[in-house]
Write a protein that holds these residues in place. Structure first.
Motif, PDB file in Angstrom:
ATOM      1  N   ILE A 231       0.964  -1.129  -0.206  1.00 56.49           N
ATOM      2  CA  ILE A 231      -0.091  -0.036  -0.093  1.00 56.49           C
ATOM      3  C   ILE A 231       0.940   1.247  -0.030  1.00 56.49           C
ATOM      4  CG2 ILE A 231      -0.081   0.219   2.584  1.00 56.49           C
ATOM      5  CD1 ILE A 231      -3.001   1.048   0.154  1.00 56.49           C
ATOM      6  N   THR A 232       0.595   2.221  -0.859  1.00 53.74           N
ATOM      7  CA  THR A 232       1.310   3.466  -0.733  1.00 53.74           C
ATOM      8  C   THR A 232       0.337   4.488  -0.523  1.00 53.74           C
ATOM      9  OG1 THR A 232       2.748   2.765  -2.815  1.00 53.74           O
ATOM     10  CG2 THR A 232       2.691   5.192  -2.257  1.00 53.74           C
TER      11      THR A 232
ATOM     12  N   SER B  18       7.430  -4.915   9.282  1.00 55.65           N
ATOM     13  CA  SER B  18       8.014  -3.583   9.690  1.00 55.65           C
ATOM     14  C   SER B  18       7.188  -2.347   9.563  1.00 55.65           C
ATOM     15  CB  SER B  18       9.230  -3.118   8.870  1.00 55.65           C
ATOM     16  OG  SER B  18       8.881  -2.949   7.437  1.00 55.65           O
ATOM     17  N   VAL B  19       7.152  -1.539  10.501  1.00 56.24           N
ATOM     18  CA  VAL B  19       6.450  -0.176  10.310  1.00 56.24           C
ATOM     19  C   VAL B  19       7.323   1.187  10.555  1.00 56.24           C
ATOM     20  CG1 VAL B  19       4.387   1.231  11.174  1.00 56.24           C
ATOM     21  CG2 VAL B  19       4.448  -1.333  11.147  1.00 56.24           C
ATOM     22  N   THR B  20       7.258   2.248   9.625  1.00 55.72           N
ATOM     23  CA  THR B  20       7.576   3.453   9.985  1.00 55.72           C
ATOM     24  C   THR B  20       6.683   4.512  10.100  1.00 55.72           C
ATOM     25  OG1 THR B  20       9.345   2.850   8.415  1.00 55.72           O
ATOM     26  CG2 THR B  20       9.251   5.057   9.005  1.00 55.72           C
ATOM     27  N   ILE B  21       6.833   4.937  11.563  1.00 63.25           N
ATOM     28  CA  ILE B  21       5.829   5.931  12.038  1.00 63.25           C
ATOM     29  C   ILE B  21       6.691   7.390  12.077  1.00 63.25           C
ATOM     30  CG2 ILE B  21       4.197   6.760  13.795  1.00 63.25           C
ATOM     31  CD1 ILE B  21       4.059   3.846  14.525  1.00 63.25           C
ATOM     32  N   PRO B  22       6.123   8.402  11.212  1.00 66.59           N
ATOM     33  CA  PRO B  22       6.552   9.619  11.251  1.00 66.59           C
ATOM     34  C   PRO B  22       6.395  10.684  12.278  1.00 66.59           C
ATOM     35  CG  PRO B  22       4.758   9.765  10.144  1.00 66.59           C
ATOM     36  CD  PRO B  22       5.007   8.435  10.550  1.00 66.59           C
TER      37      PRO B  22
ATOM     38  N   SER C   9       4.769  -4.690   4.867  1.00 67.04           N
ATOM     39  CA  SER C   9       5.594  -3.462   5.521  1.00 67.04           C
ATOM     40  C   SER C   9       4.569  -2.183   5.123  1.00 67.04           C
ATOM     41  CB  SER C   9       6.733  -3.263   4.832  1.00 67.04           C
ATOM     42  OG  SER C   9       6.991  -2.972   3.537  1.00 67.04           O
ATOM     43  N   VAL C  10       4.664  -1.121   6.050  1.00 66.17           N
ATOM     44  CA  VAL C  10       4.028   0.158   5.813  1.00 66.17           C
ATOM     45  C   VAL C  10       4.853   1.223   6.224  1.00 66.17           C
ATOM     46  CG1 VAL C  10       2.055   1.285   6.852  1.00 66.17           C
ATOM     47  CG2 VAL C  10       1.870  -0.888   6.384  1.00 66.17           C
ATOM     48  N   THR C  11       4.795   2.203   5.146  1.00 68.71           N
ATOM     49  CA  THR C  11       5.469   3.501   5.688  1.00 68.71           C
ATOM     50  C   THR C  11       4.341   4.729   5.701  1.00 68.71           C
ATOM     51  OG1 THR C  11       7.589   2.848   4.505  1.00 68.71           O
ATOM     52  CG2 THR C  11       7.109   5.381   4.923  1.00 68.71           C
TER      53      THR C  11
ATOM     54  N   VAL D 254      -4.005  -7.564  13.655  1.00 70.22           N
ATOM     55  CA  VAL D 254      -4.014  -8.783  12.999  1.00 70.22           C
ATOM     56  C   VAL D 254      -3.713  -8.629  11.471  1.00 70.22           C
ATOM     57  CG1 VAL D 254      -5.407 -11.084  12.747  1.00 70.22           C
ATOM     58  CG2 VAL D 254      -6.215  -9.156  14.386  1.00 70.22           C
ATOM     59  N   CYS D 255      -2.610  -7.950  11.281  1.00 69.12           N
ATOM     60  CA  CYS D 255      -1.716  -7.858  10.234  1.00 69.12           C
ATOM     61  C   CYS D 255      -0.642  -8.938  10.298  1.00 69.12           C
ATOM     62  CB  CYS D 255      -1.442  -6.529   9.706  1.00 69.12           C
ATOM     63  SG  CYS D 255      -2.780  -5.357   9.040  1.00 69.12           S
ATOM     64  N   SER D 256      -0.972 -10.061  10.244  1.00 67.24           N
ATOM     65  CA  SER D 256       0.237 -11.250  10.704  1.00 67.24           C
ATOM     66  C   SER D 256       1.592 -11.260   9.779  1.00 67.24           C
ATOM     67  CB  SER D 256      -0.438 -12.485  10.670  1.00 67.24           C
ATOM     68  OG  SER D 256      -1.117 -12.893   9.389  1.00 67.24           O
ATOM     69  N   GLY D 257       1.279 -10.666   8.475  1.00 65.22           N
ATOM     70  CA  GLY D 257       2.303 -10.602   7.746  1.00 65.22           C
ATOM     71  C   GLY D 257       3.370  -9.312   7.964  1.00 65.22           C
ATOM     72  N   LEU D 258       2.878  -8.464   8.768  1.00 64.74           N
ATOM     73  CA  LEU D 258       3.233  -7.245   8.814  1.00 64.74           C
ATOM     74  C   LEU D 258       4.630  -7.453   9.656  1.00 64.74           C
ATOM     75  CD1 LEU D 258       2.805  -4.219   7.726  1.00 64.74           C
ATOM     76  CD2 LEU D 258       1.934  -3.770  10.261  1.00 64.74           C
TER      77      LEU D 258
END
Length: 315
Positions: A83-84, A128-132, A105-107, A122-126
């Motif tokens: 997702i972008t 890494s996450v980058t939070i600004p 992953s989510v940015t 429950v995003c079991s495949g996630l």
């Protein structure tokens, strides 16, 4: 009950009148005429694959700015892989990506100020996450059930964080440089913490490992993370009191804690790891007991305020 339902409908009516659901290039939006803004909403057939949300859309010759991802917009989209999110988005609604098990992953862009409850639950495949830095509010259970989450990059302006019991690993430098972070509780589900995970958290005054952990502890209310089996202190803070049972101070344990002004190293300690006190500019004096037989390279490098250091004499 009828009166309550009627009241609710009356409250929603203005929004319903001024909003229209449309599909543009495979993405569904609530178009809100007041302010000409668009909210990403649910796809009846579910979103799959790689989805790129645009910063604006045009409908009937009117341009709408995409400012939010609505409640449950991508909920249950197990086929969604990437997702972008554009910089125009300021909020991510409750359950927006819940159950997106293929999302890895989510940015989150700098424009986002709030992540609502269960947004990524429950995003079991996630992984890494980058939070600004722009995010000021992360609501409850936002990342609950993210069993594969190993890396989360947190902004410097963060003051507190609740790590869910689903987290088993905190990677190297995970919270490094979060100077606004004042307290943290490590859940007993965590079995791996990398070196320097809290390096540079100069405002940290409380760090506690939840009781029941099989790997780590914070014995004697020491305000530190201790690897229980080896009695190694791997993460401290400005208020750490090193217990007498500690035998080693690990790599980067206190690195870049500028607020640390004094530390007492007990006679039980035999080794001090590489970069253990690096960059502790507020530290003025250290007494190292005779029990210490090994001080790794650069253990006190960058301690610009350190004027007195007493080194043990060994025959």
């Amino acid at each position: 009950m009828k009166q309550t339902l009627l009241s609710l409908l009356m409250m929603l009516l203005p929004l319903m009148v001024n909003a229209e659901v449309v599909e543009i290039d495979g993405i569904y939006y609530n178009l809100i005429t007041k302010g000409n803004v668009a909210e990403v909403t649910q796809n009846p057939n579910k979103y799959t694959g790689n989805v790129v949300i645009p910063s604006s859309v045009v409908y009937n010759d009117v341009t709408y700015s995409v400012t939010s991802i609505g409640m449950n917009a991508f909920g249950g989209c197990i086929g969604l892989t990437t997702i972008t999110i554009p910089n125009s988005v300021t909020s991510i609604g409750s359950g927006a990506f819940s159950g997106c098990s293929s999302l890895t992953s989510v940015t989150i862009p700098n424009s986002v100020t709030s992540i609502e409850q269960e947004a990524f639950c429950v995003c079991s495949g996630l992984t890494s996450v980058t939070i600004p830095n722009s995010v000021t509010d992360i609501e409850e259970r936002a990342f609950s059930g993210c069993s594969g989450l190993t890396t989360i990059t947190i902004p410097n302006g963060l003051t507190s964080i609740t790590i869910p019991n689903s987290v088993t690993s905190i990677g190297e430098w995970a919270f490094s440089g979060c100077s606004g972070l004042t307290s943290i509780i490590i859940p007993n589900s965590v079995t791996s913490i990398g070196w320097g995970a809290f390096a540079g958290c100069s405002g940290l005054t409380s760090i506690v490992v939840e009781s029941g952990s099989a790997v780590y502890d914070s014995r004697n209310n020491c305000n530190a993370i201790i690897k229980s089996e080896s009695n190694t202190l791997i993460g401290g803070c400005n208020k750490t009191l090193i217990p007498n049972s500690i035998t080693s101070i690990g790599e980067y344990a206190f690195s870049y804690f500028s607020g640390l002004t004094t530390i007492t190293i007990p006679n039980s300690v035999t080794s001090i790891g590489e970069y253990a006190f690096r960059g502790c500019s507020g530290l003025t004096s250290v007494t190292i007991p005779n029990s210490v037989t090994d001080i790794e390279e650069r253990a006190f490098s960058g301690c610009s305020g350190l004027t007195t250091i007493t080194i043990p004499h060994h025959p």
